[in-house]
Design a protein around this motif. Structure first.
Motif, mmCIF file in Angstrom:
data_model
loop_
_atom_site.group_PDB
_atom_site.id
_atom_site.type_symbol
_atom_site.label_atom_id
_atom_site.label_comp_id
_atom_site.label_asym_id
_atom_site.label_seq_id
_atom_site.Cartn_x
_atom_site.Cartn_y
_atom_site.Cartn_z
ATOM 1 N N HIS A 203 0.833 -1.275 -0.480
ATOM 2 C CA HIS A 203 -0.158 0.077 0.125
ATOM 3 C C HIS A 203 0.539 0.725 -0.245
ATOM 4 N N ALA A 204 2.414 0.988 0.350
ATOM 5 C CA ALA A 204 2.882 2.551 1.042
ATOM 6 C C ALA A 204 3.457 2.517 -0.396
ATOM 7 N N GLY A 205 4.051 1.595 -1.516
ATOM 8 C CA GLY A 205 4.025 1.722 -3.180
ATOM 9 C C GLY A 205 3.270 2.879 -3.571
ATOM 10 N N GLN A 206 1.879 2.745 -3.065
ATOM 11 C CA GLN A 206 0.934 3.554 -3.674
ATOM 12 C C GLN A 206 0.512 4.750 -3.390
ATOM 13 N N TRP A 207 1.096 5.459 -2.552
ATOM 14 C CA TRP A 207 0.836 6.596 -1.832
ATOM 15 C C TRP A 207 1.541 7.325 -2.448
ATOM 16 N N ASP A 208 0.769 8.457 -2.593
ATOM 17 C CA ASP A 208 1.292 9.893 -2.630
ATOM 18 C C ASP A 208 1.208 11.116 -2.330
ATOM 19 N N ALA A 209 2.360 10.781 -1.439
ATOM 20 C CA ALA A 209 1.950 11.464 -0.292
ATOM 21 C C ALA A 209 3.280 12.985 -0.373
ATOM 22 N N ASP A 210 3.364 14.346 -0.272
ATOM 23 C CA ASP A 210 4.532 15.032 -0.307
ATOM 24 C C ASP A 210 4.228 15.988 1.606
ATOM 25 N N SER A 211 3.853 15.081 2.142
ATOM 26 C CA SER A 211 3.962 15.787 3.930
ATOM 27 C C SER A 211 3.750 14.433 4.427
ATOM 28 N N PRO A 212 3.681 14.377 6.215
ATOM 29 C CA PRO A 212 3.364 13.258 6.962
ATOM 30 C C PRO A 212 2.314 13.696 6.877
ATOM 31 N N SER A 213 1.599 14.659 6.821
ATOM 32 C CA SER A 213 0.208 14.306 7.582
ATOM 33 C C SER A 213 -0.002 14.287 6.952
#
Length: 201
Positions: A151-161
């Protein structure tokens, strides 16, 4: 930083968690490295658990200790029997597994106090995710565990929040809203200057 999980439930567990946090907050200022800090946590906790009913070795905690220097260039970590953190870097995800096992807190006297510090680079825009086993032990309707790395490999997160938001959303969706275990998570991002921090529960 510290994230951890105390075995068991009830007031003794709450007290042990409080004792570990109290020791960490004091010792983090005094000890020269993470290995010495881990040893002090173990000694302090063993003194506390000696006052609790039952077998002292029934009480223990897993934890990850993390140190990020002021320049943010590298991360030091000691894993005390805890689920491995995830490093999200340049679109890739990897588990930060220890090169050698270290004992959980309050188990040093039983299996030895050999604490291994591992280090890895932490470049600008990299993110580190610390979590408890409530994340990876979340189950779907078939009983299958949550595949965190996938799942983490599919995230598009540019911030901790945003990273924590996507983690929470995926866990709720995967479990169909049935999150039965305690879950805690901390996300850290290496910014151009000082790393930014965000924690979630």
């Amino acid at each position: 930083m510290i994230i951890g999980d105390v075995r068991g439930k009830g007031l003794p567990t709450v007290g042990m968690a409080s004792a570990i946090l109290g020791c960490f907050r004091e010792a983090a200022y005094d000890e020269p490295d993470l290995a010495r800090l881990a040893r002090r946590l173990d000694v302090s906790t063993s003194r506390y658990t000696a006052l609790l009913p039952g077998d002292q070795m029934e009480y223990f905690a897993t934890a990850v200790l993390v140190e990020i220097p002021d320049d943010g260039s590298a991360v030091g970590i000691v894993n005390l029997g805890h689920p491995p953190p995830l490093l999200l870097s340049a679109g890739k995800v990897r588990e930060v597994t220890p090169t050698a096992p270290s004992p959980p807190i309050n188990m040093g006297a039983l299996i030895g106090e050999d604490y291994r510090i591992d280090a890895f680079s932490f470049a600008a825009e990299d993110q580190l995710l610390l979590y408890t086993d409530g994340v990876t032990e979340t189950r779907d309707h078939t009983g299958a565990f949550f595949p965190l790395v996938q799942h983490a490999g599919q995230w598009d997160a540019d911030s901790p929040s945003r990273l924590l938001g996507q983690l929470h959303s995926d866990l709720v969706h995967y479990s169909h809203g049935r999150l039965d275990d305690d879950i805690a998570a901390i996300a850290v991002r290496a910014a151009a200057g000082t790393p930014s921090y965000r924690r979630g529960r």
